[in-house]
Design a protein around this motif. Sequence first.
Motif, PDB file in Angstrom:
ATOM      1  N   GLU A 130       0.831  -1.205   0.000  1.00 14.90           N
ATOM      2  CA  GLU A 130       0.000   0.000   0.000  1.00 14.90           C
ATOM      3  C   GLU A 130       0.863   1.252   0.000  1.00 14.90           C
ATOM      4  N   ILE A 131       1.981   1.194   0.739  1.00  9.89           N
ATOM      5  CA  ILE A 131       2.885   2.349   0.795  1.00  9.89           C
ATOM      6  C   ILE A 131       3.445   2.667  -0.592  1.00  9.89           C
ATOM      7  N   VAL A 132       3.760   1.642  -1.380  1.00 12.98           N
ATOM      8  CA  VAL A 132       4.293   1.897  -2.717  1.00 12.98           C
ATOM      9  C   VAL A 132       3.167   2.072  -3.748  1.00 12.98           C
ATOM     10  N   ARG A 133       1.943   2.172  -3.252  1.00 11.65           N
ATOM     11  CA  ARG A 133       0.769   2.503  -4.065  1.00 11.65           C
ATOM     12  C   ARG A 133       0.528   1.512  -5.196  1.00 11.65           C
ATOM     13  N   ILE A 134       0.536   0.242  -4.836  1.00 13.50           N
ATOM     14  CA  ILE A 134       0.106  -0.776  -5.799  1.00 13.50           C
ATOM     15  C   ILE A 134      -1.406  -0.910  -5.663  1.00 13.50           C
ATOM     16  N   PRO A 135      -2.150  -0.713  -6.757  1.00 12.59           N
ATOM     17  CA  PRO A 135      -3.605  -0.804  -6.654  1.00 12.59           C
ATOM     18  C   PRO A 135      -4.048  -2.220  -6.289  1.00 12.59           C
ATOM     19  N   SER A 136      -5.161  -2.337  -5.607  1.00 11.91           N
ATOM     20  CA  SER A 136      -5.691  -3.595  -5.038  1.00 11.91           C
ATOM     21  C   SER A 136      -4.559  -4.458  -4.466  1.00 11.91           C
ATOM     22  N   ALA A 137      -3.909  -3.886  -3.451  1.00 13.10           N
ATOM     23  CA  ALA A 137      -2.707  -4.496  -2.869  1.00 13.10           C
ATOM     24  C   ALA A 137      -2.975  -5.888  -2.329  1.00 13.10           C
ATOM     25  N   LYS A 138      -4.154  -6.097  -1.758  1.00 15.84           N
ATOM     26  CA  LYS A 138      -4.460  -7.380  -1.124  1.00 15.84           C
ATOM     27  C   LYS A 138      -4.377  -8.514  -2.152  1.00 15.84           C
ATOM     28  N   ARG A 139      -4.926  -8.259  -3.341  1.00 11.50           N
ATOM     29  CA  ARG A 139      -4.909  -9.278  -4.390  1.00 11.50           C
ATOM     30  C   ARG A 139      -3.491  -9.484  -4.913  1.00 11.50           C
TER      31      ARG A 139
ATOM     32  N   ILE B 294      10.647  -2.195  -4.638  1.00  9.84           N
ATOM     33  CA  ILE B 294      10.859  -1.106  -3.681  1.00  9.84           C
ATOM     34  C   ILE B 294      10.217  -1.474  -2.338  1.00  9.84           C
ATOM     35  N   ALA B 295       9.009  -2.071  -2.399  1.00  7.83           N
ATOM     36  CA  ALA B 295       8.338  -2.500  -1.167  1.00  7.83           C
ATOM     37  C   ALA B 295       9.205  -3.499  -0.415  1.00  7.83           C
ATOM     38  N   LEU B 296       9.786  -4.437  -1.170  1.00 10.07           N
ATOM     39  CA  LEU B 296      10.641  -5.464  -0.560  1.00 10.07           C
ATOM     40  C   LEU B 296      11.870  -4.832   0.090  1.00 10.07           C
ATOM     41  N   ALA B 297      12.479  -3.874  -0.626  1.00  9.34           N
ATOM     42  CA  ALA B 297      13.701  -3.257  -0.114  1.00  9.34           C
ATOM     43  C   ALA B 297      13.425  -2.433   1.139  1.00  9.34           C
ATOM     44  N   LEU B 298      12.235  -1.849   1.229  1.00  9.12           N
ATOM     45  CA  LEU B 298      11.948  -0.956   2.352  1.00  9.12           C
ATOM     46  C   LEU B 298      11.229  -1.658   3.498  1.00  9.12           C
ATOM     47  N   ALA B 299      10.956  -2.959   3.342  1.00  4.89           N
ATOM     48  CA  ALA B 299      10.117  -3.677   4.312  1.00  4.89           C
ATOM     49  C   ALA B 299      10.693  -3.621   5.726  1.00  4.89           C
ATOM     50  N   CYS B 300      12.024  -3.606   5.857  1.00  5.96           N
ATOM     51  CA  CYS B 300      12.624  -3.594   7.192  1.00  5.96           C
ATOM     52  C   CYS B 300      13.108  -2.209   7.573  1.00  5.96           C
ATOM     53  N   ARG B 301      12.550  -1.179   6.916  1.00  5.85           N
ATOM     54  CA  ARG B 301      12.892   0.197   7.217  1.00  5.85           C
ATOM     55  C   ARG B 301      14.408   0.432   7.291  1.00  5.85           C
ATOM     56  N   PRO B 302      15.122   0.199   6.204  1.00  7.69           N
ATOM     57  CA  PRO B 302      16.572   0.412   6.208  1.00  7.69           C
ATOM     58  C   PRO B 302      16.886   1.902   6.338  1.00  7.69           C
ATOM     59  N   LYS B 303      18.068   2.194   6.892  1.00 13.98           N
ATOM     60  CA  LYS B 303      18.463   3.599   6.992  1.00 13.98           C
ATOM     61  C   LYS B 303      19.051   4.089   5.680  1.00 13.98           C
TER      62      LYS B 303
END
Lengths: 339, 324
Positions: free
Chosen positions: A144-153, A172-181
Amino acid sequence: MTPFRSPNDTPLVRVRDLSVRFAGTPPVHAVNSVSFDLAPGEVLGILGESGSGKSVTLKTLLRLLPERKTRITGQVEVDGQDVLALQGRALADHRGGVASMIFQDPSLALDPVYTIGQQIAETVIRHDGLSKSDAMARALEMLEIVRIPSAKRRLANYPHEMSGGMRQRAMIALALACRPKLLLADEPTTALDATVQIQILLLLRDLQKELGMGVIFVTHDIGVAVEVSDRLAVMYAGSFVETGSVKDVIRDARHPYSKGLLAANLVGAAPGTRLDAVPGAPPPLNALPEGCSFAPRCAHAETACSMSPLPIWNGGNGRWARCVQASCLGALADAESTS
Amino acid sequence: MSTPILSAHNLVKHFKAGGFGAARKFVRAVNDVSFELASGETLGVVGESGCGKSTMARLLVQLLTPDSGEVHYQGKVVGRELPLKAFRSKVQMVFQDSFASLNPRMTMIDAVAFGPTVHGMSRSDATRKAQDLLDRVGLDPSRFGGRYAHELSGGQRQRVNIARALAFDPQVIVLDEAVSALDKSVEAQVLNLLMDLRRERGLTYVFISHDLNVVRHISDRVMVMYLGEVAEIGPVESLYSAPCHPYTQALLAAMPSLDPDRRTMEAPLAGDPPNPIDPPQGCRFHTRCSRVFAPCSAQAPAQHKVGKTHFAACHLNSAKEHVA
């Protein structure tokens, strides 16, 4: 050599005299004594052509280069950690936890046999120790943060079921999942169409502000670098040749190579006219010339250019260019302004 | 306009894409594309990947046979009134991948001389011509003539490809992303070479690229393609300063600004281009268009004249024409 100093005193990334050699006869000098700092929350764009060493510099920060064939010298610190000394679990914690990377081709970087949700959850479970259901919830939140439409599906989609732009968002969602600095971006928009590229650039810019992370963005496209970076470093044949704020480098380039790049991007060129092109091609990295490696292509080359170390024009505030001519002109201008 | 040197008339090309019988699917790569090329002009073709620009180029030089439609060279129907062999010596093509388009087992001299010998030139004449051409594109024949494709850099290989296209003394060269794979500084050198050759030999170019800056620099007219159709075509100045199709407007707005003080604040389009296998009904752009209204989803727009030689396929312009 004057380091590329950031205004902040405790840098997120501190690189000093980084050199990378690949084994071979003769060895390939991919990166040659590169130094820079990156403040937390700052975006540094590294601009260079293919083979200029920009991706190698980036990969060194995650230690992604093949150990046995690579000789790395110098210092690399990320968030106070000596990256070159990391081993085993500590290195694994660093990769994806402290710093993570997004690549040019998401279809190669994502695993084709796991769903997007599973891939993000796996990372979260490894680094943050969440339960499977919590990790899936985080994965959904990331999409949802990376604005993928209908994220659940989309969570249950495999990479091949997504379009190019969507896959890049998922990475990008994968890379940011653990909140890297620190986020390392290696030409993340090069393979995308123009209308999709600008969407991803704006997304990265927004996320960087929201999450306050430091970003090193590698690209060969000046336009892209201007859109996302605070500061710019121009790289040629494994060395930084000019750095400064985006405005300074674009408006008042001092190194002949940066000027040539700007001309090749048709900045201010009248349609149909001959371009002010830099002749020749970059030197092979296993046989770099003495002194300035740009000298063989440079219209202003003189004997002083083959000496090393080269003089550096220093404009203050992290703004400098490694060029004989720029330093002479700079000294002249200083003398004029003081007299 | 006098007789155009090259013209495309209602070109259509659909590719099979899986499925059987009635369920068979087609990629509608090029759908009813027509345009004319005046002698000595450069037509830029822009569009995103999958918009059919490369298929259009291949149809134009007859590397692909169109499902329907014709290509005319100086008013003659190619294939029927003008034999392919004669046509090929007049219209040449340069491809994006400089390595794949050269025979790895031929030296550069042989690669350039090969075409003319096939067309009946003696070997020694062809070799001499190849040497002159290599020299003209900036490669010393004594140094580079005996090399193989893998012994050259990307920029040098692309120069050889240009020399090879010139070996037939063609009138038209179709350049399909010919400079896109090159580094910026090398790209500028090759663009200079192309502009010099155009002036020296009065060449006509079809210049296909996704880089709007480069297209603007080199073209006289520009054609914008979207999902196999021509969205807009017109003179370079008016198309860039006053685009009349929302897609052209979006493409131009999506160009990264080179001004740090005026960064792009909003993406002009959301999402990716739709799949060309099942393009939207009506106007193909209506699913992404911000100014969509009633007729867009029902009826495909015709090419509306918005300037002397400027046409845009968008219903908005028909409304404008009626008002005016």
